[in-house]
Motif scaffolding. Structure first.
Motif, mmCIF file in Angstrom:
data_model
loop_
_atom_site.group_PDB
_atom_site.id
_atom_site.type_symbol
_atom_site.label_atom_id
_atom_site.label_comp_id
_atom_site.label_asym_id
_atom_site.label_seq_id
_atom_site.Cartn_x
_atom_site.Cartn_y
_atom_site.Cartn_z
ATOM 1 N N VAL A 177 0.832 -1.203 0.000
ATOM 2 C CA VAL A 177 0.000 0.000 0.000
ATOM 3 C C VAL A 177 0.868 1.256 0.000
ATOM 4 C CG1 VAL A 177 -1.681 1.328 1.346
ATOM 5 C CG2 VAL A 177 -1.960 -1.138 1.091
ATOM 6 N N ILE A 178 1.972 1.219 0.738
ATOM 7 C CA ILE A 178 2.894 2.362 0.734
ATOM 8 C C ILE A 178 3.420 2.610 -0.676
ATOM 9 C CG2 ILE A 178 5.148 3.161 1.550
ATOM 10 C CD1 ILE A 178 4.551 1.738 4.190
ATOM 11 N N ASP A 179 3.751 1.540 -1.388
ATOM 12 C CA ASP A 179 4.206 1.689 -2.775
ATOM 13 C C ASP A 179 3.117 2.296 -3.649
ATOM 14 O OD1 ASP A 179 6.668 0.607 -2.157
ATOM 15 O OD2 ASP A 179 6.100 -1.438 -2.698
ATOM 16 N N VAL A 180 1.877 1.875 -3.429
ATOM 17 C CA VAL A 180 0.752 2.413 -4.204
ATOM 18 C C VAL A 180 0.586 3.903 -3.935
ATOM 19 C CG1 VAL A 180 -1.766 2.382 -4.454
ATOM 20 C CG2 VAL A 180 -0.492 0.232 -4.382
ATOM 21 N N ILE A 181 0.624 4.290 -2.668
ATOM 22 C CA ILE A 181 0.468 5.702 -2.309
ATOM 23 C C ILE A 181 1.567 6.539 -2.950
ATOM 24 C CG2 ILE A 181 0.532 7.331 -0.386
ATOM 25 C CD1 ILE A 181 -0.758 5.166 1.339
ATOM 26 N N LYS A 182 2.802 6.040 -2.899
ATOM 27 C CA LYS A 182 3.924 6.758 -3.493
ATOM 28 C C LYS A 182 3.747 6.893 -5.007
ATOM 29 C CE LYS A 182 7.735 4.573 -4.121
ATOM 30 N NZ LYS A 182 8.989 3.825 -3.885
ATOM 31 N N ASP A 183 3.369 5.792 -5.645
ATOM 32 C CA ASP A 183 3.202 5.816 -7.106
ATOM 33 C C ASP A 183 2.057 6.722 -7.527
ATOM 34 O OD1 ASP A 183 5.295 4.066 -7.291
ATOM 35 O OD2 ASP A 183 4.047 2.270 -7.527
ATOM 36 N N GLU A 184 0.932 6.654 -6.801
ATOM 37 C CA GLU A 184 -0.223 7.469 -7.158
ATOM 38 C C GLU A 184 0.062 8.947 -6.930
ATOM 39 O OE1 GLU A 184 -2.854 6.584 -8.673
ATOM 40 O OE2 GLU A 184 -2.688 4.401 -8.570
ATOM 41 N N ALA A 185 0.762 9.266 -5.836
ATOM 42 C CA ALA A 185 1.110 10.668 -5.576
ATOM 43 C C ALA A 185 2.039 11.199 -6.667
ATOM 44 C CB ALA A 185 1.766 10.804 -4.204
ATOM 45 N N THR A 186 3.021 10.378 -7.053
ATOM 46 C CA THR A 186 3.930 10.781 -8.124
ATOM 47 C C THR A 186 3.171 10.980 -9.429
ATOM 48 O OG1 THR A 186 5.731 9.542 -7.090
ATOM 49 C CG2 THR A 186 5.996 10.118 -9.410
ATOM 50 N N GLU A 187 2.251 10.072 -9.711
ATOM 51 C CA GLU A 187 1.476 10.163 -10.951
ATOM 52 C C GLU A 187 0.638 11.437 -10.979
ATOM 53 O OE1 GLU A 187 -1.756 7.474 -13.501
ATOM 54 O OE2 GLU A 187 -1.069 6.819 -11.529
ATOM 55 N N ASP A 188 0.005 11.774 -9.857
ATOM 56 C CA ASP A 188 -0.826 12.980 -9.813
ATOM 57 C C ASP A 188 0.014 14.244 -10.008
ATOM 58 O OD1 ASP A 188 -3.104 11.526 -9.478
ATOM 59 O OD2 ASP A 188 -3.231 11.804 -7.313
ATOM 60 N N VAL A 189 1.188 14.280 -9.365
ATOM 61 C CA VAL A 189 2.061 15.446 -9.515
ATOM 62 C C VAL A 189 2.515 15.594 -10.963
ATOM 63 C CG1 VAL A 189 4.303 16.409 -8.885
ATOM 64 C CG2 VAL A 189 2.837 15.439 -7.116
ATOM 65 N N PHE A 190 2.899 14.488 -11.578
ATOM 66 C CA PHE A 190 3.331 14.529 -12.969
ATOM 67 C C PHE A 190 2.199 14.981 -13.882
ATOM 68 C CE2 PHE A 190 7.486 12.185 -13.811
ATOM 69 C CZ PHE A 190 7.987 12.468 -12.559
ATOM 70 N N ARG A 191 1.018 14.464 -13.647
ATOM 71 C CA ARG A 191 -0.104 14.797 -14.521
ATOM 72 C C ARG A 191 -0.525 16.251 -14.362
ATOM 73 N NH1 ARG A 191 -4.222 9.577 -14.719
ATOM 74 N NH2 ARG A 191 -2.913 8.314 -16.098
ATOM 75 N N LEU A 192 -0.443 16.779 -13.152
ATOM 76 C CA LEU A 192 -0.763 18.186 -12.965
ATOM 77 C C LEU A 192 0.173 19.081 -13.770
ATOM 78 C CD1 LEU A 192 -1.574 18.398 -9.143
ATOM 79 C CD2 LEU A 192 -3.130 18.925 -11.021
#
Length: 458
Positions: free
Chosen positions: A252-267
């Motif tokens: 889950v920690i990996d998921v949170i990290k990946d999703e946060a990175t993805e959102d920042v990149f997409r913004l």
């Protein structure tokens, strides 16, 4: 010594030993590190250095090499394995948990990935091929199918014996109880199991009100549930409520990290695959289309300005202050957009409470507009103190900033919610719309107010 400093020393030592050709010393150094530390060191190395160090580690200590690629991440791990034989990759990934192995195999070239899957399918209880059949970014894809489960007719003593005899359990946070057809019926904590008499049936001590997720649920929802209920692990069930696997907190920690990175990149309009060391041609291919969209929107703003060429011609000083209105509106919109997208991602913001969020952001936008507009107006007066034009521009600037700040706050809230209603990722497309609106309405408000005011001052 701080961990970062120690890893810097290890990294420098690895590079120095590689240049010297001191293979024995390099192997000894690598084998003294934790897998997570090795992964950090490998990620800092250049491609050629990384491949050489990994090949050496794989040759001398395959188990440590397997644990390292599990920590390294699926993209870099797949890149390290892409030039190896399918048989060698199959042997290596079978030493990993099924969920980690599936993530790495999924990032291999398609032909190589298919060959590896065919080789590991015969392995009893492997589960990697089954995980790859689930859609990406779902609970089924990231779960570990090797979950320890107990039959509901066992006693506490029999359950402890079964746990002691288990050899393939990665980690046990909770003991899941299933019926004869493997339907999930309850959960028992390890502490509870150890405190009751051995003859106590599991049915009497298990909790039937448990939290589980379907195998087709998005991984973000899994992370949200784990965070909301402070879980160390969450069971995964199929459509028939049969226990299919478990997702532990480290995943889950990996998921949170990946999703946060993805959102920042997409913004920012950047692909998640675009990294600091990505080849220039790849970065160009991924960034250019999005910048092309921004160019089109910039022409829309330029078209709005062109409609007020006459006004600007009469008062050229207006051109000096135009960027202030658009720039401040864009910054305010980015703040609102960030808060809104985060609220949607965490489940804090939904359509039921959208009106409250909109009212709050609109209030903040107007207040920011009044405060900053007054400051900007005073600065405009100071810049042009010799004529009444300074007071006139100051008033127009203050009024247009209030309008654009309100629009920025409103758009920063409504656009992400609208995109979510259309099943579009709010982080992916919000920024381009926000930029367009704040630029267009910023110029329109500033030059429009100036044109109206110009009629009254001659």
């Amino acid at each position: 010594m701080p961990p970062t400093r120690r890893l810097d020393i290890v990294l420098d030592s690895v590079r120095r030993l590689q240049r010297m050709g001191a293979t024995g010393n390099l192997v000894n150094l690598l084998q003294k590190q934790y897998p997570a530390d090795l992964a950090q060191v490998f990620s800092e190395l250049q491609d050629r250095e990384r491949h050489a160090a990994f090949s050496l580690l794989l040759e001398r200590n395959s188990r440590l090499a397997a644990e390292t690629i599990a920590e390294l991440g699926p993209e870099i791990s797949a890149e390290l394995l892409a030039d190896r034989l399918a048989e060698e990759i199959a042997r290596l990934v079978q030493e990993l948990p099924s969920d980690d192995a599936a993530a790495i195999i999924d990032n291999l070239p398609e032909d190589l990935s298919n060959a590896v899957v065919e080789l590991i399918k015969p392995k009893p209880g492997g589960g990697v091929g089954e995980l790859l059949e689930y859609p990406e970014q779902t609970a089924g894809r990231i779960m570990n199918p090797n979950v320890f489960a107990l039959a509901e007719d066992l006693t506490a003593g029999e359950a402890i014996t079964a746990l002691q005899q288990s050899r393939e359990v990665e980690m046990v946070f909770y003991l899941y109880v299933v019926d004869a057809r493997r339907h999930l019926v309850g959960v028992v904590s390890l502490r509870r199991l150890l405190l009751v008499p051995p003859a106590t049936p599991l049915k009497r001590i298990m909790t039937t009100d448990l939290i589980a997720v379907r195998d087709d649920v998005d991984q973000e929802e899994v992370a949200r549930q784990v965070a909301s209920y402070n879980l160390l692990a969450v069971p995964v069930v199929d459509a028939e409520n049969k226990l299919a696997g478990v997702i532990t907190v480290d995943d889950v920690i990996d998921v949170i990290k990946d999703e946060a990175t993805e959102d920042v990149f997409r913004l920012a309009g950047v692909s998640i695959e675009d990294g600091a060391l990505t080849p220039p041609s790849e970065s160009l291919r991924r960034r250019l289309p999005w910048l092309g969209v921004n160019l089109i929107t910039a022409f829309v703003a330029a078209w709005v300005v062109s409609k007020f060429e006459g006004t600007i011609g009469i008062i050229p000083a207006l051109a000096v202050f135009m960027p202030i209105v658009a720039g401040m509106g864009g910054n305010a919109a980015t703040q609102t957009l960030t808060v809104t997208v985060r609220g949607i991602a965490l489940g804090e913001l939904s359509f039921s409470n959208a009106r409250k969020a909109l009212l709050k952001e609109a209030t903040v936008g107007i207040a920011n507009g009044v405060a900053l507009g007054l400051v900007a107006g005073v600065v405009a007066v100071v810049i042009r103190p010799d004529t009444a034009i300074g007071w006139w521009i100051g008033g127009v600037l203050a009024g247009s900033m209030i309008i654009n700040m309100f629009i920025a706050a409103t758009a920063g809230t409504l656009i992400p919610l609208g995109l979510r209603a259309l099943k579009v990722d709010p982080a992916l497309a919000s920024s381009v719309f926000i930029t367009t609106l704040t630029d267009v309405f910023g110029f329109l408000a500033f030059l429009g107010l100036a044109a109206v005011a110009l009629r009254y001052i001659g």
